[in-house]
Each structure stands twice: as structure tokens, then as C-alpha cells.
Design a protein around this motif. Structure first.
Motif, PDB file in Angstrom:
ATOM      1  N   PHE A  76       9.730  -4.050  -7.781  1.00  0.00           N
ATOM      2  CA  PHE A  76      10.964  -3.930  -7.010  1.00  0.00           C
ATOM      3  C   PHE A  76      11.086  -2.545  -6.387  1.00  0.00           C
ATOM      4  O   PHE A  76      11.405  -2.395  -5.200  1.00  0.00           O
ATOM      5  CB  PHE A  76      12.178  -4.206  -7.901  1.00  0.00           C
ATOM      6  N   LEU A  77      10.829  -1.511  -7.171  1.00  0.00           N
ATOM      7  CA  LEU A  77      10.982  -0.147  -6.677  1.00  0.00           C
ATOM      8  C   LEU A  77       9.967   0.183  -5.594  1.00  0.00           C
ATOM      9  O   LEU A  77      10.274   0.880  -4.625  1.00  0.00           O
ATOM     10  CB  LEU A  77      10.852   0.829  -7.846  1.00  0.00           C
ATOM     11  N   ALA A  78       8.735  -0.316  -5.748  1.00  0.00           N
ATOM     12  CA  ALA A  78       7.694  -0.021  -4.758  1.00  0.00           C
ATOM     13  C   ALA A  78       7.914  -0.785  -3.463  1.00  0.00           C
ATOM     14  O   ALA A  78       7.695  -0.257  -2.370  1.00  0.00           O
ATOM     15  CB  ALA A  78       6.321  -0.350  -5.341  1.00  0.00           C
ATOM     16  N   VAL A  79       8.353  -2.052  -3.561  1.00  0.00           N
ATOM     17  CA  VAL A  79       8.618  -2.836  -2.353  1.00  0.00           C
ATOM     18  C   VAL A  79       9.780  -2.242  -1.576  1.00  0.00           C
ATOM     19  O   VAL A  79       9.753  -2.160  -0.340  1.00  0.00           O
ATOM     20  CB  VAL A  79       8.897  -4.308  -2.722  1.00  0.00           C
ATOM     21  N   ASP A  83      10.163   7.130  -8.215  1.00  0.00           N
ATOM     22  CA  ASP A  83       9.522   7.444  -6.941  1.00  0.00           C
ATOM     23  C   ASP A  83       9.124   6.169  -6.206  1.00  0.00           C
ATOM     24  O   ASP A  83       9.483   5.049  -6.608  1.00  0.00           O
ATOM     25  CB  ASP A  83       8.336   8.393  -7.144  1.00  0.00           C
ATOM     26  N   ALA A  84       8.375   6.307  -5.118  1.00  0.00           N
ATOM     27  CA  ALA A  84       8.045   5.165  -4.263  1.00  0.00           C
ATOM     28  C   ALA A  84       7.095   4.176  -4.911  1.00  0.00           C
ATOM     29  O   ALA A  84       6.892   3.081  -4.393  1.00  0.00           O
ATOM     30  CB  ALA A  84       7.448   5.664  -2.946  1.00  0.00           C
ATOM     31  N   THR A  85       6.516   4.525  -6.063  1.00  0.00           N
ATOM     32  CA  THR A  85       5.630   3.604  -6.786  1.00  0.00           C
ATOM     33  C   THR A  85       6.294   3.045  -8.035  1.00  0.00           C
ATOM     34  O   THR A  85       5.707   2.210  -8.724  1.00  0.00           O
ATOM     35  CB  THR A  85       4.322   4.301  -7.190  1.00  0.00           C
ATOM     36  N   GLY A  86       7.501   3.531  -8.355  1.00  0.00           N
ATOM     37  CA  GLY A  86       8.200   3.074  -9.548  1.00  0.00           C
ATOM     38  C   GLY A  86       8.033   3.971 -10.750  1.00  0.00           C
ATOM     39  O   GLY A  86       8.490   3.646 -11.841  1.00  0.00           O
ATOM     40  N   ARG A  87       7.393   5.131 -10.576  1.00  0.00           N
ATOM     41  CA  ARG A  87       7.184   6.064 -11.674  1.00  0.00           C
ATOM     42  C   ARG A  87       8.400   6.980 -11.814  1.00  0.00           C
ATOM     43  O   ARG A  87       8.962   7.452 -10.830  1.00  0.00           O
ATOM     44  CB  ARG A  87       5.927   6.894 -11.435  1.00  0.00           C
ATOM     45  N   TRP A  88       8.796   7.251 -13.063  1.00  0.00           N
ATOM     46  CA  TRP A  88       9.925   8.137 -13.331  1.00  0.00           C
ATOM     47  C   TRP A  88       9.599   9.559 -12.891  1.00  0.00           C
ATOM     48  O   TRP A  88       8.473  10.033 -13.046  1.00  0.00           O
ATOM     49  CB  TRP A  88      10.250   8.123 -14.825  1.00  0.00           C
ATOM     50  N   ARG A  89      10.591  10.241 -12.343  1.00  0.00           N
ATOM     51  CA  ARG A  89      10.433  11.640 -11.975  1.00  0.00           C
ATOM     52  C   ARG A  89      11.729  12.392 -12.274  1.00  0.00           C
ATOM     53  O   ARG A  89      12.833  11.839 -12.151  1.00  0.00           O
ATOM     54  CB  ARG A  89      10.073  11.780 -10.492  1.00  0.00           C
ATOM     55  N   GLU A 145       0.848  -1.189   0.000  1.00  0.00           N
ATOM     56  CA  GLU A 145       0.000   0.000   0.000  1.00  0.00           C
ATOM     57  C   GLU A 145       0.883   1.239   0.000  1.00  0.00           C
ATOM     58  O   GLU A 145       2.003   1.227   0.524  1.00  0.00           O
ATOM     59  CB  GLU A 145      -0.918   0.000   1.231  1.00  0.00           C
ATOM     60  N   LYS A 146       0.398   2.280  -0.637  1.00  0.00           N
ATOM     61  CA  LYS A 146       1.097   3.560  -0.675  1.00  0.00           C
ATOM     62  C   LYS A 146       0.163   4.665  -0.198  1.00  0.00           C
ATOM     63  O   LYS A 146      -1.064   4.505  -0.168  1.00  0.00           O
ATOM     64  CB  LYS A 146       1.579   3.868  -2.108  1.00  0.00           C
ATOM     65  N   ASP A 147       0.759   5.779   0.177  1.00  0.00           N
ATOM     66  CA  ASP A 147      -0.016   6.950   0.598  1.00  0.00           C
ATOM     67  C   ASP A 147      -0.706   7.537  -0.635  1.00  0.00           C
ATOM     68  O   ASP A 147      -0.072   8.175  -1.481  1.00  0.00           O
ATOM     69  CB  ASP A 147       0.927   7.980   1.236  1.00  0.00           C
ATOM     70  N   ARG A 148      -2.003   7.326  -0.715  1.00  0.00           N
ATOM     71  CA  ARG A 148      -2.721   7.722  -1.933  1.00  0.00           C
ATOM     72  C   ARG A 148      -2.930   9.232  -2.032  1.00  0.00           C
ATOM     73  O   ARG A 148      -3.274   9.731  -3.103  1.00  0.00           O
ATOM     74  CB  ARG A 148      -4.050   6.981  -2.016  1.00  0.00           C
TER      75      ARG A 148
END
Length: 546
Positions: A360-363, A439-445, A277-280
Motif C-alpha cells: 500500500f505504501l509503495a503503490v 518512505d516510498a518503499t514502506g520502510r520506517w524512517r 519500480e522505485k529509484d534504486r
């Protein structure tokens, strides 16, 4: 001493059958042209602990036996994890809850099998539901042989036939169901006993059935199929060529691909992604279906790696992934025209194999921020096999407070400023910073804390030390590292043998596995073949050897 703050993550019980206790534990070839000729290890062998089939293996085994859904085993208690894997023998325990759940799953499986007349009759070669004694006996012999992975002794068969006689009222299907349930709860099914001489002073070759069982669970995570049991029965597995031929046959099955996905997911600590789960409020694209989509993306990616070429380099560097419409939107990629997952090629300056997979990035991040510590620690511990020391007991482990005015690098600067933290974090954090474009969900920033992302870092204390700028630069170094290849072989050895490396023979075996993985024609499949060739796989050390 005041508390400081750093940011860091931190005897087999018997199983009794419900109906009866059934005793008895009876029970250098030319390489393919694509296989590098490798030495085998003939020095001292490590121990062969008694191994219980895991929840993962139980589900696959009953699925192959009875045609049930392998997910039926998910009602069993989760297996304890040691060294990152679910099959380390020293971590096993069997509680009253285990025994109760084994009973439930065995009875459900029995019910499904007796309802499948085609599969039921195929075991016996006749219709055992008609109650004919000879046909029931044929079913007991055939199904028992597959379930216990060896022929039943006369005493075992007679005990099961007595159970049938005691439970076949109101009808034969009731008795057959009792037999099946008893077999699937027996220690002979739940464990993988291997006969040995208690007075042996040297390593002993495994008998054919024990070798078939090792081979099947090594490659497919399930019990031996009929061709493999037949090869064991006729002594064919005593031949190096025949043993490797059977290994190659199993390596070509879907079960082998699924086992590789399972092994790699445990090695890369991805098993928890389904419940992530992530901070939505911070990551608005994270939905209830995102974790399952990330898990499927990685399953498809790992399956693609296995289908070839199954190299460590591709696992670490391949700029591809698989997305559906939801993940494409989350990643900022073009939306697929269909609802199915599609393979996409990514920018190699941004993407690098499993290292840039969303799972992997989110975990390896927190719910509300990235974590250079988690990501850097993973690389050291699981890819270099150099786990950092745990933080001192005087340190409170907690992440820094999220401040939208500061970048991650700025918020984690305390690690290197505090001498107690710096000793470990100067090794972990510079690796983790290379992941900061994700980022914490694996999305490029490109922006973090209102500032351009700084993804520079460094590898220190490895055989591929040097400056980093983004994940692809890290992946290139990892792919050419002998230490990473050796660590990958070590991870596989632990999973394959259900224990840690303990002897000079184990060290020799791991070196051979590493060469099979990283050699000119090497890949994960060749590493599995080299495992089968290893003396520690084909022999059992004497009981007195530690």
C-alpha cells in the motif's frame, strides 16, 4: 492564465464462437447465532445489467471445470476498470482481440481436459473418448450444464452433437475438444444472462440457476459447483435457509478467501504492485524480486484477516504482517530462520493493518519520494467515499523536485500557500503527512531531509475529525468511523453488483451491509451473507426500470 503547479494523481459487442453459434438463454431465514438480525430492503430495486465474467473469473471458472491453471486467463486482455473495479458492467467491451484470445484459451483448456481422462470420464460417467454415442451425449449434457450453469436445451445439445460429428475425424478426442472449446467461447459462458419477462412491471424472483450463478460468482468468483447446481435444480434455493446454507458452505472454501483478497486488492488499489519500480539509487534495497514479495505479504495478510475475525477494524489496525528474509531486511526486522514467509507481530505504535503494508505504501508513493497527496487522497476517496475534486485545468500536475535538504512536508508546502491548490490539499495533505514515517518503499524512517520526521496531521470534514500523529492514530479513528464502514459497504456493493448505487433500494441495501459489517458481531463474512439476503440480490428489476 499562467499555468500553476500542484501535485496530484490523477454497447457490449457480440462474441461469435469459432465453430457454431448456440442460442438460447433459458434458463427471512433464522440467522446463525453469530449474525445480528438485520432488516432487509423492500423498496425499489436497482437495475441488473448483463454481466460478463471477468478475466479473473474466467481463469477460476475454467480451472474448476478442467483442472487447468487459473493463470491461463492472463493471456486475455485486461478488464477495463471503473470505480476502481474490474467487474463494472458498463465498462465492458469485447474487441477482436478479446475474441481471438477467448479462442486460444478455450482451445488450450479443451486440450488439457481431453488429456485428463479421469476428469473427462467423471463428467460423463463413462469414457467418451471411446466414441460411444450415448456416452458422448452424456458428456455434452454434463459438461454443458456446468459450463453454461444450467441444463442445455434439446436444440443446444443437438447442435453440439452435430459439431462433434463434423469434427471427430481423425478421432473422438478431436470432436470432444471442439465441443469444449465451443462451449467456453459461447456468450452463454462468457456472459451471465438472466431470464426475465419483458412485460413485467414489478420485480421478479430469479430462477434457481440464475440465483446459483449469482451466488457462486459473488462468493467464489467462479461458476456454480455441482452441489449448488443440484440445489438449484431441486428448488432448494427458493428457501431462505437453504440459500444461506449454500452461502455459508461457499464462504468456508479457499475460493472465498481468494475472492476477498482480490476484492480488497482492487479496493485498496494494490493490483499494480507486481509491476512497481522505485529509484534504486535512492532505495538500494529495492530489487527485481521486491514487488512480488510485497504482493505475497499482502496476500497472506488479507488471507489472515479473512480467516478471522474478518473485521474492518482488524483490516485497519492489526499490527501484524508476513515477511521473508528479503522483506525482513527491507523493513529492518529480524531475519526469519527459514526462506518461507512468517507471521510477525509489529510495534502497535508504528504498524496498523493494511495502512502500513509495504504494498500500500509503495503503490501510493512516487518512484523517488513519498506522496502525502496520493496517500491522503486514497483515504478520502476509498475509505470515506469523498473523492476530492480534480485539479483545475490551469494547473500542471507534477510532484515537487526531490531536494535532500528539505523534508517532504517542506517541499509540499506550496499546496496550502497557493489558493487554487489549497481548497483540496488542506483536506488531503494533513492525512497524508501522518504516513511520513514510511518512505516510498514502506520502510520506517525517523529522519527525512536531514530533519526528524513530522508525522502530525489531521482529519477534517469527516465524522471522526481530529489531530493525527502517525498512522496508528489515523487507523483508530478510521476503525470507529460510521462513514468508513458505510464506504466499505459501498465499495463491496459496487463490486458485488457490478454497478454503482442508483436507487433508494440500493441506499437501503448499503445501509444494511454497513450494519452487518460494523455491528457487534459483524465482519466481512456477515456483510456477504447480508448481500445474499438482500432483495436486490434475489430478484430482478423489470426491464423498464432505470
Amino acid at each position: 492564465m499562467s499555468l500553476r503547479t500542484c501535485f496530484f494523481r490523477t454497447p457490449i459487442a457480440p462474441v461469435l464462437i469459432s465453430a457454431i453459434w448456440i442460442g438460447g438463454c433459458g434458463g427471512r431465514s433464522p440467522d446463525h447465532t453469530t449474525t445480528q438480525s438485520l432488516p432487509v430492503c423492500t423498496t425499489e430495486l436497482g437495475p441488473a445489467p448483463l454481466r460478463r465474467i471477468t478475466r479473473f473469473e474466467y481463469g477460476r471458472t475454467v480451472a474448476d471445470l478442467a483442472g487447468v491453471d487459473a493463470a491461463s486467463s492472463l493471456s486475455l486482455p485486461p478488464d477495463e476498470e471503473t470505480l476502481g473495479f474490474d467487474d463494472i458492467a458498463t465498462a465492458y467491451s469485447v474487441s477482436a482481440l478479446h475474441a481471438a484470445r477467448y479462442l486460444d484459451v478455450a482451445e488450450q483448456t479443451a486440450g488439457a481436459l481431453v488429456a485428463d481422462s479421469g476428469r473427462l470420464n467423471a463428467f460423463a460417467g463413462c469414457d467418451p473418448s471411446a466414441g460411444d454415442a450415448a456416452c458422448v451425449g452424456a458428456f455434452v449434457s454434463a459438461f454443458g450444464r456446468r459450463a453454461w450453469r444450467r441444463p442445455l436445451t434439446n436444440d443446444e445439445k443437438q447442435a453440439l452433437l452435430q459439431l462433434y460429428a463434423d469434427t471427430s475425424d481423425p478421432g473422438p478426442l478431436d470432436g470432444l475438444s471442439a465441443i469444449i472449446a465451443a462451449l467456453l467461447q459461447s456468450p452463454r459462458f462468457l456472459y451471465r444472462p438472466e431470464a426475465s419477462s419483458p412485460t413485467a412491471t414489478a420485480a421478479e424472483p430469479l430462477d434457481g440457476y440464475a440465483l446459483a450463478t449469482r451466488l457462486a460468482y459473488l462468493i467464489t468468483g467462479s461458476g456454480p459447483d455441482e452441489p449448488l447446481l443440484a440445489a438449484a435444480e431441486t428448488g432448494q434455493l427458493e428457501s431462505d435457509a437453504e440459500l444461506l446454507s449454500e452461502a455459508d458452505r461457499l464462504l468456508a472454501t479457499d475460493r472465498a478467501r481468494e475472492l476477498f483478497v482480490h476484492f480488497a486488492s482492487e479496493w485498496w488499489e494494490l493490483e499494480s504492485v507486481a509491476n512497481l519500480e522505485k529509484d534504486r539509487s535512492l532505495y538500494r534495497r529495492w530489487t527485481d524480486t521486491t514487488p512480488a514479495a510485497l504482493a505475497e505479504e499482502t496476500r497472506l495478510f488479507l488471507s489472515n484477516i479473512w480467516d478471522g475475525p474478518a473485521t474492518l477494524s482488524r483490516l485497519l489496525t492489526a499490527p501484524i504482517t508476513f515477511v521473508n528474509a528479503e522483506l525482513a531486511g527491507a523493513y529492518g526486522l529480524p531475519i526469519p530462520t527459514s526462506t518461507a514467509f512468517e507471521q510477525v507481530t509489529l510495534d502497535p505504535l508504528r504498524a496498523a493493518g493494511l495502512l502500513t503494508q509495504g504494498s500500500f505504501l509503495a503503490v501510493h508513493a512516487k518512484a523517488d519520494q513519498t506522496s502525502p497527496v496520493l496517500r491522503g487522497k486514497f483515504v478520502l476517496a476509498k475509505l470515506f467515499c469523498k473523492p476530492p475534486a480534480p485539479p483545475p485545468p490551469s494547473i500542471v500536475v507534477s510532484p515537487p523536485t526531490v531536494d535532500p535538504r528539505l523534508s517532504t512536508r517542506q517541499r509540499f508546502a506550496q499546496h496550502t500557500a497557493d489558493p487554487l491548490c489549497a481548497s483540496c490539499h488542506t483536506k488531503m495533505d494533513p492525512i497524508g503527512f501522518a504516513f511520513e514515517h514510511y518512505d516510498a518503499t514502506g520502510r520506517w524512517r525517523d529522519i527525512d531531509g536531514g530533519q526528524p520526521v513530522d508525522a502530525t496531521g489531521a482529519l477534517n470534514g469527516t465524522d471522526v475529525d481530529g489531530a493525527l500523529d502517525g498512522v496508528p492514530s489515523l487507523a483508530i479513528r478510521l476503525a470507529r468511523s460510521e462513514e468508513v464502514s458505510s464506504c466499505a459497504a459501498t465499495q463491496w456493493f459496487r463490486y458485488a453488483f457490478g454497478r454503482t448505487e442508483q436507487t433508494r433500494g440500493d441506499t437501503c441495501t448499503i445501509a444494511a451491509l454497513s450494519r452487518a459489517l460494523s455491528g457487534p458481531n459483524g465482519d466481512f463474512k456477515q456483510m456477504v451473507r447480508e448481500t445474499v439476503r438482500a432483495p436486490v440480490f434475489r430478484n430482478r428489476a423489470p426491464e423498464t426500470q432505470p
